[in-house]
Design a protein around this motif. Sequence first.
Motif, PDB file in Angstrom:
ATOM      1  N   SER A  22       0.844  -1.205   0.000  1.00 27.20           N
ATOM      2  CA  SER A  22       0.000   0.000   0.000  1.00 27.20           C
ATOM      3  C   SER A  22       0.873   1.247   0.000  1.00 27.20           C
ATOM      4  O   SER A  22       0.629   2.195  -0.759  1.00 27.20           O
ATOM      5  CB  SER A  22      -0.918   0.034   1.229  1.00 27.20           C
ATOM      6  N   MET A  59      -6.497  -1.785  -1.674  1.00 24.95           N
ATOM      7  CA  MET A  59      -7.050  -1.407  -0.368  1.00 24.95           C
ATOM      8  C   MET A  59      -8.331  -2.187  -0.068  1.00 24.95           C
ATOM      9  O   MET A  59      -8.567  -2.547   1.089  1.00 24.95           O
ATOM     10  CB  MET A  59      -7.312   0.105  -0.313  1.00 24.95           C
ATOM     11  N   ARG A  62      -7.129  -5.349   1.056  1.00 21.60           N
ATOM     12  CA  ARG A  62      -6.521  -5.172   2.379  1.00 21.60           C
ATOM     13  C   ARG A  62      -7.588  -5.140   3.474  1.00 21.60           C
ATOM     14  O   ARG A  62      -7.408  -5.721   4.539  1.00 21.60           O
ATOM     15  CB  ARG A  62      -5.694  -3.878   2.389  1.00 21.60           C
ATOM     16  N   TYR A  93      -7.203   4.140   6.034  1.00 22.42           N
ATOM     17  CA  TYR A  93      -7.888   3.164   5.179  1.00 22.42           C
ATOM     18  C   TYR A  93      -8.972   3.871   4.357  1.00 22.42           C
ATOM     19  O   TYR A  93      -9.059   3.687   3.141  1.00 22.42           O
ATOM     20  CB  TYR A  93      -8.544   2.066   6.017  1.00 22.42           C
TER      21      TYR A  93
END
Length: 175
Positions: A22, A59, A62, A93
């Motif tokens: 990331s 993401m 993730r 996030y």
Amino acid sequence: MNNINSNLTKWSATSRVFHWISAILLLITWAMMLLYTNLDSKVYIGLHKAFGVSLLFWMIARVINRVFTRAPPPAAMPKWQMLLSQLSHFALYALLIAMPIAGLLMSVYGGRPVDIFGLFQIPVFVTPDRGLARLYNDWHTDIIWPMIIAFTLIHIGAALYHQFVKKDNLMSRMK
């Protein structure tokens, strides 16, 4: 040296890979925009968009990983620090998902499909609207980007604080 976290387990291998990739995707996306701004080559804006969309999908994966992967036991710290840690992670996030969404919407509302490394295109799936394209541009560049910078600096600052001030070896959990 106060090594209170030396007995704590690390984040899972998948969580560590998600974390560092990331960061790398964010840096590459930012670098492509810097190159585009300074060299004015459409190649770089195309790569910026492709890496940005890649970051979006990364993401999402993730978040899914985070839902299904157990976190290591929390580090010993005051409750207010734990709360700030959780809030700043949540914000990162959310911002790392919102940023590429705003960029994608800016492009498609601007009437431009988004090419993903020449493999496929995300087509214009909305009726182009210059006003909405400008709105998403403003969110992308003037609101979300500075917030990503701020929360990233807070995240890095907190990690460095734990490593060099508290000397609790917290960073080893993400290595």
